[in-house]
Write an enzyme that holds these catalytic residues in place. Sequence first.
Site, PDB file in Angstrom:
ATOM      1  N   GLY A  47     -32.080  12.131 -25.580  1.00 51.97           N
ATOM      2  CA  GLY A  47     -32.927  12.095 -26.770  1.00 51.97           C
ATOM      3  C   GLY A  47     -32.740  12.737 -27.831  1.00 51.97           C
ATOM      4  CD  GLU A  48     -32.549  17.577 -28.203  1.00 47.59           C
ATOM      5  OE1 GLU A  48     -31.767  17.757 -28.886  1.00 47.59           O
ATOM      6  OE2 GLU A  48     -33.174  18.303 -27.423  1.00 47.59           O
TER       7      GLU A  48
END
Length: 357
Positions: free
Chosen positions: A323-324
């Site tokens: 993610g991120e």
Amino acid sequence: MKNVVVESDLLNNVLSNISPLDEEAMEQARERQDSLTKPRGSLGRLEELSIQIAGIKGGLPSIENKAVFTMAGDHGVVEEGVSAYPQEVTGQMVMNFLNGGAAVNVLASEAEARSVVVDMGIKAEIEHPELVDMSLGPGTNNMVKEPAMSREKAVKAVESGIKVFQEIYNEEKIDLVAIGDMGIGNTTPSSALISCFTGTDVEDVTDRGTGVDDEGYNKKIDSIKQAIETNNPNPEDPFDVLSKVGGYEIGGMAGVALAAASKNIPVIVDGFISGAAALLAYEIEPEIKNYLIASHDSVESGHAATLNHIGLTELVDFNMRLGEGTGAVLVMPIIQSACSVLTDMMTFEEAKVSDKD
């Protein structure tokens, strides 16, 4: 937009500016690709990308200014034991982003992309000059027991993403956007959203997220099913689904995507949670599909259902699930290269190279 009444001049104005791709620009790009010093079609997806982006931008594309928007939010459903990490990690990781110590920071730096970190509603109180504060509260409600948020806040979440994008865009024109997330427990609402919108069984779109054990995984499945049964979200009404089983950061990412598309800017989808946000944006305005680029095939099982439902094919498969915005910024140089090939490579005529008969 679907036949859903939303009293938001900001949102409706953005949606009215998301237009079909420029077919004439795409045809010109296609003709130029066919005249470049290479066998036709030999660069595969790079050629397809350049033609898509020409259609988005209305002419030969140039990618210079890039930005990744990492939206953070906490989730009340964490109290059901659906995550392997404690909720305070959300705030701690936001500080890590702001201090430049996370994976997305490293990859964004490599891609020469600006990193924008947004508090959409985290529990921790953070003060930092680089943090964009769009908080809608200290996390959502526990969706197992009640709607994750009010409908008003669902609309505000999407509006907040629009406002953040517009503010950054007004500071510095952006050519390419990536959307990423941070929020302990946010794979749970993402699975719920994807199940609602695609009609896929909860078990088929739910994985172990941050790495829960068997007991945690079973709790996660049960929590999603119970949340859907309790709140009965209407899949024909995107804001109803977001309010019932969504997250602030998911709405925020959808807002960024819609706002970028309204400015003729391609949007790179990251992994599972970013994909859920892209799916929400697609349900709000299906025309956005042509502005989306799927970066990678997340290990999270539900991501495939999202991409299939929208009609997207990922660029790479590196077994990622962080993610991120990491997967999205990772492919920025690939997208930039695709555009450079179209604009900078010589044609057979320019290079005085004989074309095939």
